[in-house]
Design an enzyme around this catalytic site. Structure first.
Site, PDB file in Angstrom:
ATOM      1  N   TYR A 130       0.920  -1.370  -0.306  1.00  0.00           N
ATOM      2  CA  TYR A 130      -0.108  -0.092  -0.058  1.00  0.00           C
ATOM      3  C   TYR A 130       1.008   1.303   0.053  1.00  0.00           C
ATOM      4  O   TYR A 130       1.920   1.355   0.577  1.00  0.00           O
ATOM      5  CB  TYR A 130      -0.863  -0.074   1.108  1.00  0.00           C
ATOM      6  N   TRP A 142       1.640   5.807  -1.216  1.00  0.00           N
ATOM      7  CA  TRP A 142       1.092   6.329  -2.606  1.00  0.00           C
ATOM      8  C   TRP A 142       2.224   7.022  -3.140  1.00  0.00           C
ATOM      9  O   TRP A 142       1.557   7.649  -4.834  1.00  0.00           O
ATOM     10  CB  TRP A 142       0.695   7.799  -2.115  1.00  0.00           C
TER      11      TRP A 142
HETATM   12  P1  PGD Z   1       3.717   7.867   1.698  1.00  0.00           P
HETATM   13  O1  PGD Z   1       4.241   9.219   3.110  1.00  0.00           O
HETATM   14  O2  PGD Z   1       3.126   8.611   0.757  1.00  0.00           O
HETATM   15  O3  PGD Z   1       2.358   6.693   2.726  1.00  0.00           O
HETATM   16  O4  PGD Z   1       0.818   5.910   3.429  1.00  0.00           O
HETATM   17  P2  PGD Z   1       1.814   6.696   2.792  1.00  0.00           P
HETATM   18  O5  PGD Z   1       2.518   4.977   2.791  1.00  0.00           O
HETATM   19  O6  PGD Z   1       0.994   6.079   1.248  1.00  0.00           O
HETATM   20  O7  PGD Z   1       4.619   6.769   0.950  1.00  0.00           O
HETATM   21  C1  PGD Z   1       5.167   6.572  -0.569  1.00  0.00           C
HETATM   22  C2  PGD Z   1       6.014   6.349  -0.487  1.00  0.00           C
HETATM   23  O8  PGD Z   1       6.730   5.975  -2.004  1.00  0.00           O
HETATM   24  C3  PGD Z   1       7.055   7.629   0.105  1.00  0.00           C
HETATM   25  O9  PGD Z   1       8.085   6.218   1.056  1.00  0.00           O
HETATM   26  C4  PGD Z   1       8.016   7.426  -1.009  1.00  0.00           C
HETATM   27  O10 PGD Z   1       9.400   7.914  -1.326  1.00  0.00           O
HETATM   28  C5  PGD Z   1       7.837   6.198  -2.083  1.00  0.00           C
HETATM   29  N1  PGD Z   1       7.839   6.787  -3.547  1.00  0.00           N
HETATM   30  C6  PGD Z   1       7.419   7.660  -4.225  1.00  0.00           C
HETATM   31  N2  PGD Z   1       7.536   7.743  -5.757  1.00  0.00           N
HETATM   32  C7  PGD Z   1       7.544   6.520  -5.586  1.00  0.00           C
HETATM   33  C8  PGD Z   1       8.448   5.539  -6.840  1.00  0.00           C
HETATM   34  O11 PGD Z   1       8.525   6.347  -7.882  1.00  0.00           O
HETATM   35  N3  PGD Z   1       8.405   4.533  -6.526  1.00  0.00           N
HETATM   36  C9  PGD Z   1       8.310   3.805  -5.374  1.00  0.00           C
HETATM   37  N4  PGD Z   1       9.307   2.108  -5.566  1.00  0.00           N
HETATM   38  N5  PGD Z   1       8.521   4.579  -4.202  1.00  0.00           N
HETATM   39  C10 PGD Z   1       7.707   5.559  -4.128  1.00  0.00           C
HETATM   40  C11 PGD Z   1      -0.571   6.894   3.441  1.00  0.00           C
HETATM   41  C12 PGD Z   1      -1.600   6.938   4.243  1.00  0.00           C
HETATM   42  O12 PGD Z   1      -1.002   6.837   5.366  1.00  0.00           O
HETATM   43  C13 PGD Z   1      -2.921   7.476   3.911  1.00  0.00           C
HETATM   44  S1  PGD Z   1      -3.359   8.051   2.570  1.00  0.00           S
HETATM   45  C14 PGD Z   1      -3.747   7.494   5.441  1.00  0.00           C
HETATM   46  S2  PGD Z   1      -5.687   8.669   4.507  1.00  0.00           S
HETATM   47  C15 PGD Z   1      -3.328   7.870   6.340  1.00  0.00           C
HETATM   48  N6  PGD Z   1      -3.886   8.045   7.490  1.00  0.00           N
HETATM   49  C16 PGD Z   1      -3.396   8.879   8.421  1.00  0.00           C
HETATM   50  C17 PGD Z   1      -4.185   9.537   9.495  1.00  0.00           C
HETATM   51  O13 PGD Z   1      -4.738  10.126   9.751  1.00  0.00           O
HETATM   52  N7  PGD Z   1      -3.229   9.145  11.048  1.00  0.00           N
HETATM   53  C18 PGD Z   1      -2.792   8.189  11.207  1.00  0.00           C
HETATM   54  N8  PGD Z   1      -2.240   8.193  12.642  1.00  0.00           N
HETATM   55  N9  PGD Z   1      -1.869   7.896  10.157  1.00  0.00           N
HETATM   56  C19 PGD Z   1      -2.883   7.503   8.702  1.00  0.00           C
HETATM   57  N10 PGD Z   1      -1.852   6.985   8.457  1.00  0.00           N
HETATM   58  C20 PGD Z   1      -2.557   6.627   6.898  1.00  0.00           C
END
Ligand code: PGD
Length: 779
Positions: free
Chosen positions: A114, A116
């Protein structure tokens, strides 16, 4: 396509479209697109991100894995790494994938993965990984999202759709023109409207709300945080987590004073009678009147009654942000929000009705495009096993364990290999101490990421991925008019490769290269995907340019379906255009849900006392209600090391906002480092005193990279301020098993010890060696 990298390049991120200027392989500045009315400040995190010291430079394998081979390990997160040449790394990883498939079968691979990741239709990390895993026989997948775990399951049962609530929501234009009163549970936080999954070329929320107000529209924001709306709004701050009780109190006034729309309820809904028995106390002896709601919410009885009457007297839109369903019992708030809107009778008419997620992302309120988007086909997964996405720790800790989900009783698979690309569970998952114990269980963990995120540090194989800035791609999303050429802005960093290239190499080693690549290079895939999409748009009669011309021009503006009202077609013709629910109507009472017999999700919207709230016994030990919401200064944990995110920190820690009164009673002053704690864990954070935060509430956003004081201890304090060391790994309910990360009870004290350094963005320790060396020497 891209040969010169110092010329300005057009690009797209989840938080907006921009032009990047670069020099010496680094992005030096970004300029938001001219067409963007309200660009996101998070763009400021991009300069300096490509060559940041936290980048993964070369393929790396955990030393203990090389030494001991696959197996459970408590050393994950506290081990050094060996950097390998690509060929040696791919040999080793392909061999391990083959071993797991041959010995345990494909179900033993968890490819839920999972996250973004980045904008871009082709290089999307999960799509790439899922297609690869499908070509080698499949994987255990995850379902639903952390964003909308509860909604994703309950709404199809209540209104027959999930995606329409967002993609075909009532447009901002219609709201600005017709709505008289917006009652916003969770406000309309502009910080979140900076972002849309996959990219966004414009941010219309601020202007739309300005126009709405200029026309005399009134906004009531119901939230523990006053600044959950920019600009004028009436602020009501109930006890956090009690919105359903407030909605019931409002509904009671409508029902008892005859202000509800009985015709709408009879014609478009089913089960109102059953719900009304509960609402009026006929079924349980407890009328949910304003006095009852007042005791729970802390809001005065007359305020609740007056708001209900005001809602009945105006064209009212009831909105519920996604945060309200990211709590225990999170199914209830959106269900009750729809019920309230149904009682008002405006659903399907311009400016009235229901909205879910205005202020949660830059999608609700934006006009959809009427064509399918270019798609990188992921293939077919022969493995049927799945888990709800937020159940990852349960799955790893309890193989063979039974669990309930949406009316089914399922079994957790026995996962041997976790393969993750483009996500960071140390950011998104709850109860990090438990997550770390879960991640110690599998035999092998593979992570693709551009950065040494906390997840990468807990992996056995770390694959250096490019960032989107190092590759060409196509960007478009279902509620944005622009198809955008994302141009490579800088050369690839160090030994980083596109995930497509890495997975192609693995596919070749495993003898499925042709199935994975179909003989195409990345550029050929872009042309192929563009060609398919071009066909759809041309079939609709629009002269879309060929790929080369499009690439030169940089973007193509599509038609959009403007002026939508959610469920207008159902309103116009409930028989001919029924909802996809068992009754074809809005299910205020659901026989199916009722039939599951879940104590935590009954057959109609119900007030369920939360586990984490200030009205419960737990608050005696942990008297502050923590809101762990989305950050203002970045998207999730992405580019936490960027300039905008760093500027928000306090003594290097994530800022925690608390009311001056709560700070004073604890001897805390602005700028102090504090310890935030409960019985699940603790973290340090930097105090910001702000009366925009209700008394008894603290707000610490997600996204500070997890930074344990003692990496060997899963329960270690995080010195940086990651709230997920404090949140609970309980799920919303047996129905949806969604994430409950938004709320946690905590206490806060002044940190009087030495302030530890932040090490989250540093490289891990490396030892020199090779695959054979480690095994033969025990190194
Ligand atoms: P990101 O920080 O976007 O978080 O959780 P999510 O895991 O999506 O992580 C994306 C990762 O992808 C980053 O490490 C980035 O470096 C990597 N990345 C970027 N581009 C690329 C690429 O091209 N290739 C590869 N291999 N990697 C790449 C998000 C999630 O967190 C969400 S959507 C929600 S809504 C939740 N909300 C909460 C909340 O409200 N409160 C708490 N406490 N926790 C939450 N967690 C949830």
């Amino acid at each position: 396509m891209s040969s010169e990298h110092s010329a300005p390049r057009q690009h797209m991120a989840h938080w907006g479209m921009f032009t990047a200027q670069s020099s010496d392989g680094e992005v030096t500045s970004v300029v938001p697109d001219r067409g963007d009315a309200d660009p996101s400040p998070a763009l400021g995190n991009i300069p300096g991100s490509v060559r940041h010291r936290s980048r993964v430079r070369r393929p790396a394998v955990r030393r203990g894995w090389l030494r001991d081979g696959p197996g459970a390990s408590n050393d994950r997160g506290n081990d050094s790494f060996v950097e390998l040449e690509w060929d040696e790394f791919i040999d080793l990883l392909a061999g391990e994938l083959r071993r797991v498939v041959d010995t345990h079968g494909n179900e033993a691979i968890y490819g839920g993965s999972y996250g973004w990741a980045s904008s871009g239709r082709f290089h999307h990390a999960q799509s790439q990984l899922h297609r690869f895993l499908n070509t080698i026989g499949g994987y255990t997948r995850s379902v639903n999202s952390y964003s909308l775990g509860a909604t994703g399951v309950i709404m199809p049962r209540v209104v027959g759709t999930h995606w329409k609530l967002f993609a075909r929501s009532t447009s901002w234009e219609v709201i600005a023109k017709h709505t008289e009163l917006m009652v916003c549970f969770g406000g309309v936080p502009r910080k979140n409207t900076g972002t849309n999954h996959g990219g966004t070329s414009n941010h219309p929320t601020r202007d739309a709300l300005d126009r709405f107000r200029a026309r005399g529209g009134q906004l009531v924001s119901i939230s523990p945080l006053r600044d959950d709306v920019d600009g004028a709004a009436r602020w009501l701050a109930p006890v956090p987590g009690t919105d359903v009780a407030l909605m019931l109190g409002l509904a009671y006034v409508l029902a008892s004073e005859g202000l509800h729309d009985t015709d709408f309820l009879a014609r478009y809904c089913t089960g109102y009678d059953r719900f009304e028995d509960y609402l009026l106390g006929r079924s349980d002896g407890v009328p949910k009147d304003p006095a009852w709601a007042s005791v729970i919410t802390g809001l005065p009885t007359d305020v609740i009654a007056a708001l209900a009457r005001q809602m009945a007297a105006h064209t009212t839109m009831v909105t519920v942000t996604w945060s309200l369903q990211r709590v225990r019992g999170g199914e209830q708030a959106p269900w009750m929000g729809i019920t309230l809107a149904a009682m008002l009778g405006g659903i399907g008419t311009p400016g009235a009705g229901f909205g879910h997620g205005y202020g949660s992302m830059n999608e609700p309120g934006l006009a959809p495009v009427p064509y399918p988007l270019p798609t990188f086909w992921q293939g077919v997964n022969p493995v049927q096993t799945f888990v709800p996405v937020a159940a990852v720790s349960d799955m790893l800790l309890d193989p063979g364990g039974r669990f309930e989900y949406d009316g089914r009783s399922l079994t957790y698979p026995d996962i041997k290999l976790v393969h993750w690309a483009g996500g960071n569970p140390f950011h998104h998952h709850q109860d990090i101490g438990r997550l770390r114990r879960a991640l110690a269980r599998p035999e092998t963990i593979v992570v693709h990421d551009p950065y040494w995120t906390p997840l990468a540090r807990h992996a056995d194989f770390v694959v250096p991925s490019t960032t989107s800035l190092e590759r060409d791609d196509l960007s478009c999303t279902r509620n944005d008019p622009l198809m955008v050429a994302m141009q490579q802005a800088v050369p690839r960093y160090a030994d980083a490769r596109d995930d497509y290239d890495t997975l192609s190499m693995l596919a070749a080693k495993l003898g499925v290269a042709e199935r994975f690549t179909e003989g195409r290079t990345a550029e050929q895939w872009l042309r192929h995907m563009y060609g398919q999409w071009q066909g759809f748009v041309r079939a609709a009669g629009h002269p879309v340019p060929d790929f080369d011309e499009f690439w030169r021009t940089g973007s193509y503006r599509m038609d959009t379906e403007d002026g939508l009202t959610l469920f207008e077609e159902f309103r116009a013709d409930p028989v001919g255009q029924p909802l996809r629910t068992p009754s074809g109507r809005i299910e205020i009472f659901s026989s199916d849900i009722d039939g599951f017999g879940y104590d935590d999700c009954p057959g109609h919207p119900t007030w369920l006392e939360p586990t984490e709230w200030l009205g419960g016994a737990r608050s005696a030990d942990f008297p502050l209600h923590l809101i762990a919401n989305q950050p203002k200064s970045r998207l999730h944990s992405q580019l936490d090391h960027g300039a905008v995110s760093q500027a928000s920190k306090v003594q290097g820690r994530e800022p925690i906002r608390l009311h001056p009164g709560d700070a004073e009673s604890r001897g805390i002053a602005e700028g102090d480092v504090v310890r935030v704690f409960n019985d699940r864990g603790a973290c340090l954070a930097g105090a910001v005193l702000d009366d925009a935060v209700s008394r008894g509430v603290a707000q610490l956003s997600t996204g500070a990279w997890y930074d344990p004081l003692d990496p060997a201890d899963p329960q270690s304090m995080c010195v940086h301020g990651n709230p997920n060391v404090l949140t609970s790994d309980e799920h919303t309910s047996k129905l949806a098993q969604g994430c409950t990360g938004q709320h946690a009870l905590v206490d806060i004290e002044l940190w009087t010890g030495a302030v530890p350094p932040i090490r989250a963005y540093e490289q891990p320790t490396f030892v020199v060696g090779s695959a054979g060396w480690a095994r033969s020497t025990g190194g």
